[in-house]
Design a protein around this motif. Structure first.
Motif, PDB file in Angstrom:
ATOM      1  N   LYS A   6       0.886  -0.969   0.411  1.00 20.55           N
ATOM      2  CA  LYS A   6      -0.270   0.245  -0.011  1.00 20.55           C
ATOM      3  C   LYS A   6       0.646   1.494   0.104  1.00 20.55           C
ATOM      4  CE  LYS A   6      -4.349  -1.766   2.408  1.00 20.55           C
ATOM      5  NZ  LYS A   6      -5.295  -1.810   3.596  1.00 20.55           N
ATOM      6  N   ILE A   9       2.698   1.902  -3.286  1.00 18.16           N
ATOM      7  CA  ILE A   9       1.365   2.127  -4.080  1.00 18.16           C
ATOM      8  C   ILE A   9       0.853   4.193  -3.888  1.00 18.16           C
ATOM      9  CG2 ILE A   9      -0.871   2.221  -5.335  1.00 18.16           C
ATOM     10  CD1 ILE A   9      -0.153  -1.201  -4.669  1.00 18.16           C
ATOM     11  N   LYS A  10       0.759   4.077  -3.168  1.00 19.40           N
ATOM     12  CA  LYS A  10       0.828   5.450  -2.314  1.00 19.40           C
ATOM     13  C   LYS A  10       2.132   6.176  -2.838  1.00 19.40           C
ATOM     14  CE  LYS A  10      -2.797   5.030   0.802  1.00 19.40           C
ATOM     15  NZ  LYS A  10      -3.372   4.331   2.027  1.00 19.40           N
ATOM     16  N   ALA A  13       1.512   7.014  -5.771  1.00 19.15           N
ATOM     17  CA  ALA A  13       0.847   7.404  -6.793  1.00 19.15           C
ATOM     18  C   ALA A  13       0.746   9.097  -7.364  1.00 19.15           C
ATOM     19  CB  ALA A  13      -1.120   7.439  -5.954  1.00 19.15           C
ATOM     20  N   MET A  16      -0.136  10.342 -11.444  1.00 16.06           N
ATOM     21  CA  MET A  16      -0.295   9.199 -12.102  1.00 16.06           C
ATOM     22  C   MET A  16      -1.950   8.444 -12.880  1.00 16.06           C
ATOM     23  SD  MET A  16      -0.152   4.800 -10.307  1.00 16.06           S
ATOM     24  CE  MET A  16       1.755   5.596  -9.426  1.00 16.06           C
ATOM     25  N   SER A  17      -1.503   8.402 -13.610  1.00 18.10           N
ATOM     26  CA  SER A  17      -3.481   8.246 -13.953  1.00 18.10           C
ATOM     27  C   SER A  17      -4.094   7.579 -13.176  1.00 18.10           C
ATOM     28  CB  SER A  17      -3.338   8.097 -15.522  1.00 18.10           C
ATOM     29  OG  SER A  17      -3.020   6.504 -15.758  1.00 18.10           O
ATOM     30  N   GLN A  18      -5.381   7.797 -13.513  1.00 16.70           N
ATOM     31  CA  GLN A  18      -6.162   7.119 -12.558  1.00 16.70           C
ATOM     32  C   GLN A  18      -6.585   5.001 -13.314  1.00 16.70           C
ATOM     33  OE1 GLN A  18      -8.373   7.846  -9.884  1.00 16.70           O
ATOM     34  NE2 GLN A  18      -8.708   5.536  -9.381  1.00 16.70           N
ATOM     35  N   TYR A  21      -3.043   3.700 -12.238  1.00 21.32           N
ATOM     36  CA  TYR A  21      -3.829   3.788 -10.452  1.00 21.32           C
ATOM     37  C   TYR A  21      -4.406   2.212 -10.049  1.00 21.32           C
ATOM     38  CZ  TYR A  21      -4.321   5.110  -5.102  1.00 21.32           C
ATOM     39  OH  TYR A  21      -4.357   4.446  -3.993  1.00 21.32           O
ATOM     40  N   SER A  22      -5.294   2.364 -11.043  1.00 24.78           N
ATOM     41  CA  SER A  22      -6.378   1.644 -10.650  1.00 24.78           C
ATOM     42  C   SER A  22      -5.683  -0.053 -10.565  1.00 24.78           C
ATOM     43  CB  SER A  22      -7.551   0.767 -11.482  1.00 24.78           C
ATOM     44  OG  SER A  22      -8.417   3.107 -11.247  1.00 24.78           O
ATOM     45  N   THR A  23      -5.104  -0.220 -11.678  1.00 19.93           N
ATOM     46  CA  THR A  23      -4.292  -1.623 -12.411  1.00 19.93           C
ATOM     47  C   THR A  23      -3.229  -2.141 -11.216  1.00 19.93           C
ATOM     48  OG1 THR A  23      -4.584  -0.940 -14.404  1.00 19.93           O
ATOM     49  CG2 THR A  23      -3.010  -2.210 -13.779  1.00 19.93           C
ATOM     50  N   LEU A  24      -3.199  -1.283 -10.329  1.00 16.95           N
ATOM     51  CA  LEU A  24      -1.265  -1.110  -9.278  1.00 16.95           C
ATOM     52  C   LEU A  24      -2.096  -1.526  -8.706  1.00 16.95           C
ATOM     53  CD1 LEU A  24       1.078   1.756  -9.981  1.00 16.95           C
ATOM     54  CD2 LEU A  24       1.247  -0.349 -10.045  1.00 16.95           C
ATOM     55  N   LEU A  25      -3.607  -1.150  -7.898  1.00 19.67           N
ATOM     56  CA  LEU A  25      -4.210  -1.610  -6.537  1.00 19.67           C
ATOM     57  C   LEU A  25      -4.843  -3.086  -7.052  1.00 19.67           C
ATOM     58  CD1 LEU A  25      -6.305   1.116  -5.610  1.00 19.67           C
ATOM     59  CD2 LEU A  25      -4.365   0.877  -4.990  1.00 19.67           C
TER      60      LEU A  25
END
Length: 51
Positions: A6, A9-10, A13, A16-18, A21-25
């Motif tokens: 976490k 990723i934060k 962030a 970073m494009s949404q 970011y969603s892909t990384l999550l």
């Protein structure tokens, strides 16, 4: 998800494009699950399985 993942990723962030970011999550969650499973298998291999 593991706290270490976490934090990474934060930290990445900003800017970073949404979509990225969603892909990384999602990838972080998959990685966390895989690491949890590896931990379980190592415990079993060492005879330290929790009851």
């Amino acid at each position: 998800m593991r706290e270490e993942i976490k934090r990474v990723i934060k930290a990445a962030a900003p800017g970073m494009s949404q979509q990225l970011y969603s892909t990384l999550l999602v990838m972080g969650e998959l990685l966390s699950n895989a690491l949890d499973r590896i931990d379980e298998l190592e415990k079993k291999a060492n005879g330290q399985e929790e009851a």
